[in-house]
Design a protein around this motif. Structure first.
Motif, PDB file in Angstrom:
ATOM      1  N   SER A 161       0.906  -1.256   0.029  1.00 16.69           N
ATOM      2  CA  SER A 161      -0.097  -0.022  -0.106  1.00 16.69           C
ATOM      3  C   SER A 161       0.959   1.184   0.021  1.00 16.69           C
ATOM      4  O   SER A 161       1.636   1.402   1.044  1.00 16.69           O
ATOM      5  CB  SER A 161      -0.857   0.110   1.152  1.00 16.69           C
ATOM      6  N   ILE A 162       0.616   2.073  -0.946  1.00 12.87           N
ATOM      7  CA  ILE A 162       1.637   3.105  -1.046  1.00 12.87           C
ATOM      8  C   ILE A 162       0.475   4.294  -1.211  1.00 12.87           C
ATOM      9  O   ILE A 162      -0.145   4.474  -2.243  1.00 12.87           O
ATOM     10  CB  ILE A 162       2.551   3.212  -2.440  1.00 12.87           C
ATOM     11  N   ASN A 163       0.591   5.230  -0.257  1.00 13.38           N
ATOM     12  CA  ASN A 163      -0.279   6.357  -0.173  1.00 13.38           C
ATOM     13  C   ASN A 163      -1.802   5.953  -0.361  1.00 13.38           C
ATOM     14  O   ASN A 163      -2.515   6.431  -1.236  1.00 13.38           O
ATOM     15  CB  ASN A 163       0.034   7.382  -1.314  1.00 13.38           C
ATOM     16  N   LYS A 164      -2.156   4.998   0.437  1.00 13.25           N
ATOM     17  CA  LYS A 164      -3.324   4.205   0.578  1.00 13.25           C
ATOM     18  C   LYS A 164      -3.760   3.527  -0.722  1.00 13.25           C
ATOM     19  O   LYS A 164      -4.867   3.161  -1.121  1.00 13.25           O
ATOM     20  CB  LYS A 164      -4.442   5.057   1.037  1.00 13.25           C
ATOM     21  N   VAL A 165      -3.031   3.619  -1.814  1.00 17.26           N
ATOM     22  CA  VAL A 165      -3.221   2.906  -2.920  1.00 17.26           C
ATOM     23  C   VAL A 165      -2.643   1.620  -3.015  1.00 17.26           C
ATOM     24  O   VAL A 165      -1.549   1.285  -2.643  1.00 17.26           O
ATOM     25  CB  VAL A 165      -2.647   3.762  -4.271  1.00 17.26           C
ATOM     26  N   GLN A 166      -3.639   0.547  -3.346  1.00 14.51           N
ATOM     27  CA  GLN A 166      -3.266  -0.624  -3.123  1.00 14.51           C
ATOM     28  C   GLN A 166      -2.332  -1.366  -4.443  1.00 14.51           C
ATOM     29  O   GLN A 166      -2.965  -0.825  -5.729  1.00 14.51           O
ATOM     30  CB  GLN A 166      -4.407  -1.806  -3.028  1.00 14.51           C
TER      31      GLN A 166
END
Length: 284
Positions: A141-146
């Motif tokens: 998860s990067i910046n709440k993006v899966q």
């Protein structure tokens, strides 16, 4: 009398169970049980002679998870359990000089009272199952993006382990040629059994943009496979030390015959399919 400071029986059992699962012991013996049931029900000709067979190549000691036997064929198995990760593979048109023999296996035999070995290419196997590079992808998860992030290390470590085990066993057999039996020959098939989903792409590494080095893959050719054949170049330190029957005649034949080996990677859902297919394989 139980000490109150000691962990409860339930917690201890849960910890033991979790550790067994984490280290892959339970997966390995679940595969063994399934393999045995396929043999007992006559869905496979591979019988289970031994597990945890100790071998050595160079100064490196290891154990083969288990051996399966069919006539003069030895299936050398490594089991690999993963946790929520995917194994993804792609082809390369320029990794092999010999594109006509997509699979390279190894055999050992007794010739004029001297143990020898040879590698040979196989054309009769399905070419659409061969792949040359792989990554293990895990969810991130990067910046709440899966998404997924990949690394070659876990697959590379698995290939090193199965190569070490298979070369150690070949060395053991060459030192003990009386074990070849009446055929005086043995063919070795290294296999990795895993619970990792196996994803493949129809793309090729050579199609990357020359300026950026970036590769664009087509989603329509990205699919799950039950099993594949992975072409792997083993390092010299992992090879057994016995002399081959014939010397290579070129650099490309050195690469293909000395170092390139086919390692089959089989997902748990493809075990029956792979063992059925390999039960009918005739390399004599």
């Amino acid at each position: 009398m139980t000490n109150q400071n000691e962990p409860s029986k339930k917690l201890l059992l849960e910890g033991f169970q979790s550790s067994l699962n984490e280290h892959g012991y339970s997966f390995q013996y679940s595969v063994l049980k399934h393999v045995q049931s396929l043999y007992d029900s006559k869905k496979s000709l591979w019988r289970l002679p031994l597990s945890e067979f100790p071998v050595a190549v160079g100064e490196k000691d290891t154990r083969i998870d288990f051996l399966l036997l069919r006539q003069s064929f030895y299936l050398l198995a490594e089991c690999k359990r993963v946790f929520g990760k995917k194994w993804c593979f792609v082809r390369s048109s320029f990794l092999r000089q010999n594109m006509y023999d997509p699979y390279f296996l190894e055999s050992a035999f007794h010739e004029f009272n001297s143990p020898k070995w040879e590698a040979f290419g196989i054309q009769q196997m399905p070419k659409d199952l061969t792949y040359d590079a792989g990554l293990e992808l895990e969810p991130v998860s990067i910046n709440k993006v899966q998404g997924f992030k990949g690394s070659p290390d876990p697959i590379e470590k698995t290939m090193v382990q199965i190569s070490k085990g298979s070369n150690g066993f070949i060395q053991f057999m060459l030192k003990n040629p009386h074990l070849f039996g009446a055929a005086q020959k043995a063919v070795f098939i290294p296999v990795v059994f895993t619970n990792a989903p196996i994803w493949v792409t129809g793309g090729d590494l050579s199609s990357a943009n020359l300026e950026t080095g970036n590769l664009i893959l087509d989603e329509s050719s990205f699919e799950l496979k039950k099993w594949i054949a992975y072409r792997y170049n083993i390092s010299p330190t992992l090879k057994h030390t016995f002399q081959r029957s014939q010397l290579p005649h070129s650099l490309s034949s050195v690469l293909d015959e000395e170092y390139t080996r086919t390692i089959f990677i089989v997902n748990w859902e493809g075990i029956e399919d792979f063992l059925r297919w390999s039960s009918n394989l005739d390399l004599q």
